[in-house]
Design an enzyme around this catalytic site. Structure first.
Site, mmCIF file in Angstrom:
data_model
loop_
_atom_site.group_PDB
_atom_site.id
_atom_site.type_symbol
_atom_site.label_atom_id
_atom_site.label_comp_id
_atom_site.label_asym_id
_atom_site.label_seq_id
_atom_site.Cartn_x
_atom_site.Cartn_y
_atom_site.Cartn_z
ATOM 1 N N CYS A 120 0.815 -1.219 0.000
ATOM 2 C CA CYS A 120 0.000 0.000 0.000
ATOM 3 C C CYS A 120 0.848 1.268 0.000
ATOM 4 O O CYS A 120 0.318 2.366 -0.195
ATOM 5 C CB CYS A 120 -0.965 0.007 1.186
ATOM 6 S SG CYS A 120 -2.229 -1.264 1.068
ATOM 7 N N HIS A 142 -11.368 10.433 -9.295
ATOM 8 C CA HIS A 142 -10.277 10.469 -10.278
ATOM 9 C C HIS A 142 -9.194 11.473 -9.891
ATOM 10 O O HIS A 142 -8.628 12.143 -10.751
ATOM 11 C CB HIS A 142 -10.813 10.734 -11.692
ATOM 12 C CG HIS A 142 -11.487 9.541 -12.276
ATOM 13 N ND1 HIS A 142 -12.746 9.153 -11.914
ATOM 14 C CD2 HIS A 142 -11.052 8.625 -13.171
ATOM 15 C CE1 HIS A 142 -13.072 8.053 -12.578
ATOM 16 N NE2 HIS A 142 -12.060 7.706 -13.342
ATOM 17 N N GLU A 164 -13.280 0.195 0.572
ATOM 18 C CA GLU A 164 -12.085 0.318 -0.251
ATOM 19 C C GLU A 164 -11.965 -0.868 -1.202
ATOM 20 O O GLU A 164 -11.431 -0.754 -2.295
ATOM 21 C CB GLU A 164 -10.845 0.433 0.637
ATOM 22 C CG GLU A 164 -9.622 0.890 -0.114
ATOM 23 C CD GLU A 164 -8.459 1.172 0.809
ATOM 24 O OE1 GLU A 164 -8.210 2.354 1.086
ATOM 25 O OE2 GLU A 164 -7.812 0.215 1.260
#
Ligand SMILES: [Zn+2]
Length: 134
Positions: free
Chosen positions: A23, A68, A123
């Site tokens: 991550c 985005h 997530e």
């Protein structure tokens, strides 16, 4: 107490600099946020509030700030590089985790006057974080 929940979907990129595993690398998520609003009594329409009003409020914020977009911690060394390259990104005061993004959405929608009880942010399909107060 009545509650209603509206789901909104969006995508973002981030990395978690303090994470010991994968991550810490830049990657993206296609997520669902579930915004729950509460009321002790129903309004004159028999509702907590209109689902569309929650959607409009949350979507305007999410489209402008999160969707985005590349979300980075303020100390991320990528910031000057991305700035120089003219890339879109946002600097957050905390690590851009699902937990903190849920809190960001919660605070924004609550600030518009909705009685937000919680925001959950998936997530992945199997992992979500929830923010609430009190
Ligand atoms: Zn991630």
């Amino acid at each position: 107490m009545f509650t209603i929940t509206k789901e909104v979907y969006f995508c973002y990129g981030h990395r978690l600099m303090a994470h010991p595993g994968k991550c810490r690398h830049v990657h993206g998520h296609s997520v669902k946020a579930a915004i729950t609003v509460a009321a002790s009594e129903l309004n004159e329409q028999g509702m907590v509030c209109d689902f569309a009003d929650i959607s409009a409020a949350a979507s305007a914020y999410i489209d402008a700030e999160l969707d985005h977009n590349l979300l980075l911690h303020r100390d991320d060394p990528l910031v000057p590089l991305l700035r120089e390259a003219g890339e879109r990104f946002s600097i957050l005061e905390e690590h851009p985790t699902a937990e903190f993004l849920a809190k960001m959405i919660f605070s924004y929608v609550k600030g518009l006057g909705f009685n937000v009880r919680s925001v959950a942010l998936w997530e992945t399909a199997s992992a979500y974080a929830t923010y609430s107060e009190g």
